[in-house]
Design an enzyme around this catalytic site. Sequence first.
Site, mmCIF file in Angstrom:
data_model
loop_
_atom_site.group_PDB
_atom_site.id
_atom_site.type_symbol
_atom_site.label_atom_id
_atom_site.label_comp_id
_atom_site.label_asym_id
_atom_site.label_seq_id
_atom_site.Cartn_x
_atom_site.Cartn_y
_atom_site.Cartn_z
ATOM 1 N N SER A 134 -2.523 33.612 23.621
ATOM 2 C CA SER A 134 -2.959 33.891 24.986
ATOM 3 C C SER A 134 -1.884 34.704 25.681
ATOM 4 C CB SER A 134 -3.190 32.583 25.743
ATOM 5 O OG SER A 134 -1.939 32.008 26.070
ATOM 6 N N LYS A 135 -2.143 35.017 26.918
ATOM 7 C CA LYS A 135 -1.206 35.856 27.673
ATOM 8 C C LYS A 135 0.184 35.234 27.781
ATOM 9 C CE LYS A 135 -4.640 38.403 30.247
ATOM 10 N NZ LYS A 135 -5.728 37.858 31.070
ATOM 11 N N ARG A 136 0.243 33.913 27.633
ATOM 12 C CA ARG A 136 1.554 33.262 27.681
ATOM 13 C C ARG A 136 2.469 33.780 26.573
ATOM 14 N NH1 ARG A 136 1.910 28.536 26.069
ATOM 15 N NH2 ARG A 136 -0.173 28.423 25.196
#
Length: 492
Positions: free
Chosen positions: A254-256
């Site tokens: 994910s964007k994390r």
Amino acid sequence: MEVRVRYAPSPTGLQHIGGIRTALFNYFFARANGGKFILRVEDTDRERYSDESLDDLYSTLDWLGIKWDEGPVVGGPYGPYIQSERFDLYKEYAEKLVEMGKAYYCFCTPERLEEVRKQQVESKSEYQGYDRHCAHLSDSEIKEYLRQGIKPVIRLRVPTEGKTTFHDILMGDITRRNRDVSPDPILLKSDGFPTYHLANVVDDHLMHITHIMRAQEWIPSGPLHVLLYEAFGWEVPQYCHLPMVMGKDGQKLSKRHGSTAVRDFRAKGYLPEAILNYVTLVGWSLDGSTEFFSKEALEKCFTMEGIHKSPAVFDYKKLDWFNGQYIRQCDDKRLAELITPYLEEAGYVSSPLSEADKNLIAQIVPPVKERMKVLSDVVPLTSFLFRDVPVEDKATYIAKGSDEENTKAALIEGSEILLAGLKNGKAESEIEEDLVALSQKLGIKVNGVFQPIRVAITNSTVSLPLFDSIRLLGIEETENRLKRAERLFEEK
Ligand code: GLU
Ligand code: ZN
């Protein structure tokens, strides 16, 4: 039987690594089997739809060089391939199921459904979901509702007994009790729009899809889809749900973890061949060891057997490494074109390029080619040529193990050796030897001499090789910068 596979994204966001991997697996599988790769746009969710996502889908596939045999723009025998252009068809098929007794009209109001839900929660009922209130309406009841102008939804009649099994090529048989499948899901909404399940199954059937390769998050929909195929009396395609794409920490990518949109990778300066190669290796391998694959090679050698069962890790560092390798394989002319937009954006060159810019870029290419991980690296690597921002902090000049006094000596004596050598046309290797000798004389490490010189010339500790930098900068400017650094160290 001809292999026919599809990539069926919903244009509700940018194409990301996981999605594009699904596209690549499908595309390569089709090519390797002499089959067809179909692109279908699943835009039934009109609220989350965006034009930008659709543009991004086309431009991303385009950039990767992935061409679809049937789909939007190119058309095909089973089009249209955009679901919003097929709405009448889904209605027709839903009505067919009603006629066959496999689905039924439901006239329940949202208020009633909410009431049912509330009661289920309050009574902690084991049974959750629609209570099948309309499952057995009589013809006259139905007529009466219709006469009142109430618009029904159409629900699938899910059997309350028994089990449904579907076979997955990777995971084997997956079985669910029918009572655990969502009770009588909506196939067609009251406004005549299909839900995802109906449109997906109808299209896969009508488009003669033989294999469904999609993300594992769709496994829960599997039993319902099989029930739908069975209700229609259609053959179920082969399923192959793909392993999840994880970050290094074992969490879903994910964007994390960093960028996930292909567009962002493109903007940073990843080459399409690097993305294509690396992303295909996320959860697939040919023989466990071959790493470099061109698109053409994958079009021949991709196999479903090579898809891994376990979750796959997307390693940003590995992608960087691949990208660096592909940059070094690039021919200089193409690389010049590829780095130009970054130099333009930084304001280092004019747009359109002047003749002088073109010449300079041609000279920049060979040295930066060896150093870039991503194309945008060209900006920090060459900024010393375009923006002269001297390093004022003495500590930056001082190499590990050296000190201020030795650094000053290295600058003064090193400059002399360097400039005299350059002016007299001495070979670079010899000048280098002389500088090494200087470090020995001073009793410091080699870098104790080279680092201050490099920082003086390139205003940075990360830069191109020394002689490349000097060549690009010119002897005169090199001298100016060396003298400037000497002055810094002469100040008290
Ligand atoms: N539209 C679905 C998606 O966005 C397609 C799922 C499938 O491939 O069946 O992933
Ligand atoms: Zn109802």
